[in-house]
Design a protein around this motif. Structure first.
Motif, PDB file in Angstrom:
ATOM      1  N   SER A  55     -15.773 -33.800  42.649  1.00 19.88           N
ATOM      2  CA  SER A  55     -15.406 -34.379  41.360  1.00 19.88           C
ATOM      3  C   SER A  55     -14.996 -35.851  41.480  1.00 19.88           C
ATOM      4  CB  SER A  55     -14.253 -33.581  40.758  1.00 19.88           C
ATOM      5  OG  SER A  55     -13.122 -33.655  41.608  1.00 19.88           O
ATOM      6  N   TYR A  56     -15.251 -36.498  42.602  1.00 23.88           N
ATOM      7  CA  TYR A  56     -14.848 -37.884  42.803  1.00 23.88           C
ATOM      8  C   TYR A  56     -15.838 -38.827  42.148  1.00 23.88           C
ATOM      9  CZ  TYR A  56     -13.645 -42.227  45.162  1.00 23.88           C
ATOM     10  OH  TYR A  56     -13.291 -43.515  45.439  1.00 23.88           O
ATOM     11  N   ASP A  57     -15.323 -39.753  41.360  1.00 26.92           N
ATOM     12  CA  ASP A  57     -16.154 -40.766  40.710  1.00 26.92           C
ATOM     13  C   ASP A  57     -15.718 -42.130  41.234  1.00 26.92           C
ATOM     14  OD1 ASP A  57     -17.834 -42.176  39.072  1.00 26.92           O
ATOM     15  OD2 ASP A  57     -16.620 -41.903  37.261  1.00 26.92           O
ATOM     16  N   LYS A  60     -15.008 -44.859  38.521  1.00 26.78           N
ATOM     17  CA  LYS A  60     -13.742 -44.644  37.808  1.00 26.78           C
ATOM     18  C   LYS A  60     -12.567 -45.120  38.666  1.00 26.78           C
ATOM     19  CE  LYS A  60     -10.926 -40.943  35.923  1.00 26.78           C
ATOM     20  NZ  LYS A  60     -10.780 -39.505  35.811  1.00 26.78           N
TER      21      LYS A  60
END
Length: 77
Positions: A55-57, A60
Protein backbone atom coordinates in the motif's frame (compact mmCIF):
# COMPACT_ATOMS: atom_id res chain seq x y z
CA UNK A 1 47.52 -55.32 43.71
CA UNK A 2 45.38 -52.19 43.70
CA UNK A 3 47.29 -50.84 40.71
CA UNK A 4 46.02 -53.73 38.61
CA UNK A 5 42.40 -52.75 39.33
CA UNK A 6 42.75 -49.19 37.99
CA UNK A 7 42.17 -48.77 34.26
CA UNK A 8 44.96 -47.24 32.22
CA UNK A 9 44.37 -43.64 31.11
CA UNK A 10 43.76 -43.06 27.43
CA UNK A 11 46.90 -41.49 26.04
CA UNK A 12 46.30 -41.82 22.31
CA UNK A 13 43.67 -40.06 20.17
CA UNK A 14 42.25 -38.16 23.16
CA UNK A 15 42.25 -34.82 21.35
CA UNK A 16 40.71 -36.34 18.21
CA UNK A 17 37.90 -37.93 20.18
CA UNK A 18 37.11 -34.75 22.11
CA UNK A 19 37.41 -32.64 18.96
CA UNK A 20 34.92 -34.83 17.10
CA UNK A 21 32.42 -34.42 19.94
CA UNK A 22 32.86 -30.65 20.16
CA UNK A 23 32.75 -30.09 16.39
CA UNK A 24 29.53 -32.06 16.14
CA UNK A 25 28.06 -30.06 19.01
CA UNK A 26 29.14 -26.75 17.47
CA UNK A 27 27.63 -27.74 14.13
CA UNK A 28 24.30 -28.66 15.72
CA UNK A 29 24.19 -25.41 17.70
CA UNK A 30 25.04 -23.28 14.67
CA UNK A 31 22.40 -24.96 12.49
CA UNK A 32 19.87 -24.44 15.27
CA UNK A 33 20.75 -20.75 15.59
CA UNK A 34 20.56 -20.25 11.83
CA UNK A 35 17.15 -21.92 11.71
CA UNK A 36 15.84 -19.83 14.59
CA UNK A 37 17.12 -16.65 12.94
CA UNK A 38 15.57 -17.51 9.58
CA UNK A 39 12.12 -18.35 10.91
CA UNK A 40 12.13 -16.03 13.92
CA UNK A 41 13.54 -12.85 12.38
CA UNK A 42 14.15 -12.98 8.62
CA UNK A 43 10.82 -14.39 7.45
CA UNK A 44 8.64 -12.07 9.61
CA UNK A 45 10.75 -9.13 8.43
CA UNK A 46 10.21 -10.12 4.78
CA UNK A 47 6.46 -10.37 5.37
CA UNK A 48 6.40 -6.97 7.09
CA UNK A 49 8.24 -5.31 4.21
CA UNK A 50 5.97 -6.96 1.64
CA UNK A 51 2.88 -5.81 3.56
CA UNK A 52 4.25 -2.26 3.81
CA UNK A 53 5.03 -1.97 0.10
CA UNK A 54 1.61 -3.30 -0.96
CA UNK A 55 0.00 0.00 0.00
CA UNK A 56 3.03 2.34 -0.23
CA UNK A 57 2.66 5.30 -2.57
CA UNK A 58 6.02 7.02 -3.12
CA UNK A 59 4.46 10.09 -4.76
CA UNK A 60 2.16 10.63 -1.78
CA UNK A 61 5.16 10.35 0.54
CA UNK A 62 7.13 12.75 -1.65
CA UNK A 63 4.30 15.30 -1.58
CA UNK A 64 4.05 15.02 2.21
CA UNK A 65 7.81 15.60 2.63
CA UNK A 66 7.67 18.47 0.13
CA UNK A 67 4.82 20.11 2.04
CA UNK A 68 6.68 19.69 5.33
CA UNK A 69 9.78 21.41 3.88
CA UNK A 70 12.07 18.44 4.39
CA UNK A 71 13.46 18.48 0.87
CA UNK A 72 15.75 21.33 -0.20
CA UNK A 73 15.46 20.50 -3.89
CA UNK A 74 11.66 20.88 -3.90
CA UNK A 75 10.57 23.88 -1.82
CA UNK A 76 7.01 23.86 -0.45
CA UNK A 77 4.39 25.92 -2.25
Amino acid sequence: MSAALLPKPQMRRLLARRMKFHLLGAFVVSVGCATLYKFGIAEPRKRAYAEFYKSYDPMKDFQAMKAAGVLECAPPK
